[in-house]
Design a protein around this motif. Sequence first.
Motif, mmCIF file in Angstrom:
data_model
loop_
_atom_site.group_PDB
_atom_site.id
_atom_site.type_symbol
_atom_site.label_atom_id
_atom_site.label_comp_id
_atom_site.label_asym_id
_atom_site.label_seq_id
_atom_site.Cartn_x
_atom_site.Cartn_y
_atom_site.Cartn_z
ATOM 1 N N VAL A 246 66.315 -38.868 -27.753
ATOM 2 C CA VAL A 246 65.976 -37.710 -26.925
ATOM 3 C C VAL A 246 67.082 -37.442 -25.903
ATOM 4 C CG1 VAL A 246 64.377 -36.917 -25.148
ATOM 5 C CG2 VAL A 246 63.489 -37.916 -27.245
ATOM 6 N N GLY A 247 67.637 -38.519 -25.322
ATOM 7 C CA GLY A 247 68.718 -38.347 -24.356
ATOM 8 C C GLY A 247 69.942 -37.680 -24.962
ATOM 9 N N SER A 248 70.213 -37.990 -26.231
ATOM 10 C CA SER A 248 71.359 -37.363 -26.890
ATOM 11 C C SER A 248 71.189 -35.854 -26.990
ATOM 12 C CB SER A 248 71.549 -37.963 -28.286
ATOM 13 O OG SER A 248 71.905 -39.320 -28.213
ATOM 14 N N TRP A 249 70.003 -35.412 -27.381
ATOM 15 C CA TRP A 249 69.797 -33.985 -27.572
ATOM 16 C C TRP A 249 69.676 -33.238 -26.239
ATOM 17 C CZ3 TRP A 249 71.294 -31.758 -31.642
ATOM 18 C CH2 TRP A 249 71.249 -32.420 -32.875
ATOM 19 N N ILE A 250 69.133 -33.879 -25.224
ATOM 20 C CA ILE A 250 69.116 -33.239 -23.905
ATOM 21 C C ILE A 250 70.537 -33.096 -23.379
ATOM 22 C CG2 ILE A 250 68.384 -33.549 -21.516
ATOM 23 C CD1 ILE A 250 65.833 -34.851 -22.547
ATOM 24 N N ILE B 258 65.576 -25.518 -27.583
ATOM 25 C CA ILE B 258 64.305 -25.514 -28.318
ATOM 26 C C ILE B 258 64.219 -26.727 -29.242
ATOM 27 C CG2 ILE B 258 62.939 -24.266 -30.028
ATOM 28 C CD1 ILE B 258 64.021 -21.678 -28.848
ATOM 29 N N PHE B 259 65.333 -27.023 -29.909
ATOM 30 C CA PHE B 259 65.347 -28.184 -30.795
ATOM 31 C C PHE B 259 65.136 -29.478 -30.007
ATOM 32 C CE2 PHE B 259 67.624 -31.541 -33.157
ATOM 33 C CZ PHE B 259 66.946 -31.472 -34.366
ATOM 34 N N VAL C 170 61.599 -34.022 -28.356
ATOM 35 C CA VAL C 170 60.875 -34.797 -27.340
ATOM 36 C C VAL C 170 59.417 -34.965 -27.739
ATOM 37 C CG1 VAL C 170 60.045 -34.770 -24.958
ATOM 38 C CG2 VAL C 170 62.422 -34.198 -25.453
ATOM 39 N N ILE C 171 58.803 -33.892 -28.225
ATOM 40 C CA ILE C 171 57.397 -33.967 -28.646
ATOM 41 C C ILE C 171 57.241 -34.911 -29.836
ATOM 42 C CG2 ILE C 171 55.471 -32.654 -29.577
ATOM 43 C CD1 ILE C 171 56.469 -30.251 -28.023
ATOM 44 N N GLN C 172 58.100 -34.750 -30.840
ATOM 45 C CA GLN C 172 58.000 -35.583 -32.040
ATOM 46 C C GLN C 172 58.265 -37.056 -31.721
ATOM 47 O OE1 GLN C 172 57.324 -34.668 -35.690
ATOM 48 N NE2 GLN C 172 56.776 -36.741 -35.063
ATOM 49 N N MET C 173 59.305 -37.320 -30.966
ATOM 50 C CA MET C 173 59.636 -38.702 -30.634
ATOM 51 C C MET C 173 58.562 -39.361 -29.789
ATOM 52 S SD MET C 173 62.465 -39.525 -32.111
ATOM 53 C CE MET C 173 63.661 -38.627 -33.077
ATOM 54 N N SER C 174 57.955 -38.592 -28.887
ATOM 55 C CA SER C 174 56.885 -39.159 -28.053
ATOM 56 C C SER C 174 55.668 -39.526 -28.895
ATOM 57 C CB SER C 174 56.504 -38.180 -26.942
ATOM 58 O OG SER C 174 55.966 -36.986 -27.495
ATOM 59 N N LEU C 175 55.355 -38.716 -29.914
ATOM 60 C CA LEU C 175 54.236 -39.039 -30.807
ATOM 61 C C LEU C 175 54.526 -40.302 -31.607
ATOM 62 C CD1 LEU C 175 53.296 -35.467 -32.118
ATOM 63 C CD2 LEU C 175 52.106 -36.820 -30.382
ATOM 64 N N TRP C 176 55.741 -40.391 -32.134
ATOM 65 C CA TRP C 176 56.113 -41.600 -32.880
ATOM 66 C C TRP C 176 56.117 -42.825 -31.972
ATOM 67 C CZ3 TRP C 176 60.894 -39.233 -35.848
ATOM 68 C CH2 TRP C 176 60.405 -38.428 -36.897
#
Length: 363
Positions: A307-311, A324-325, A330-336
Amino acid sequence: MHRRQKPSTPEHKRDFAAHGGALSMSHNDTRSFFNFSQLVLSVGNLKSPPVLKHSKITYFEVEILDVQSKKQICIVDKVPPSSTLLDVKHKFHKACPQWYPSRVGLQLERNGPYLKDCVNIQSLAVSSIITLYFTDLGQQVGWTTFFLAEYTGPLLIYLLFYIRLSTIYDQAESTKNFRHPVVHLACFCHCLHYIRHLLETLFVHKFSGGHTPLKNMIKGCAFHWGFTSWIAYYINHPRYTPPSFGHRQVSFAALAFLMCEAGNHFINVALAHQNHSGNKACFPSPTYNPFTWLFLLVSCPNYTYEVGSWISFTVMTQTLPVGIFAFLMVIQMSLWAQKKHKLYLKRFYPEVRRKAAMIPIIF
């Protein structure tokens, strides 16, 4: 006078012989019995020959029913108790060649979970007949193929936009406008991200699940390939505007991106080393490497770094598609992370109970 007559010699001898003969016979019998007993003692106790016991192996019969119609598809007979569910799937494939083992989903109950291939068939047995429900999982692909397809696409697609094909951009406008250095830096960072993923897929990760449905790969590829096309189109567009704070914003964001990429790699190596060594009795602990110290705060630091990489990439390029991506990631990674954190709590409760899943305090 009457004189007592002695018995005649022949009769006396006959009586003595008879008496002495009896004594000699008794003495010989005793001696023979003694010799026989000594022989038995010297040889050992006489035992009856061992009776060969034939071990009786109980075989199981596995009745496979269709999960929808409950109709019997086939019966897999003579299944040894030591067999696993994967062995049953192979025998089922021989009876029904159209369904190969990775495509077969077997359930103990109609609404129950799919049984894993490593489950021992004896653990499912209540009687000699085991009833399982069959579901066609559809066409399957290996996890390695899944990730190679998912990561190779964005790498090539971004490069196609980076070279500014005439079919994508106006050729006259592309040759006139000057490219800002952040465009080249963004291409380098984006390619580095997916090259790292590809190399880790080939040399670091070990996938235990085996296969996944083909439709999952199609959805994953459509998501990543589609967003990559949108992101690359805006960043490499001739009219792209650089970030608001200029060189300082780009430099700090690029540094953060590289640190997150390095941290993600070292965390994946640490997790893979734990799996290779077979030591799954304890939660992965930080090493001398500072990038692994995030294990002290969260249970899934690889998702934190991802997540830090994409932010960081969003801040560096300052484009809406990347933002947006990153939000969706962030949503997907938090669920996993939440799902994996629950599994860690069951296995390593004392070590994980005070840690967050992905981001300290927030998740």
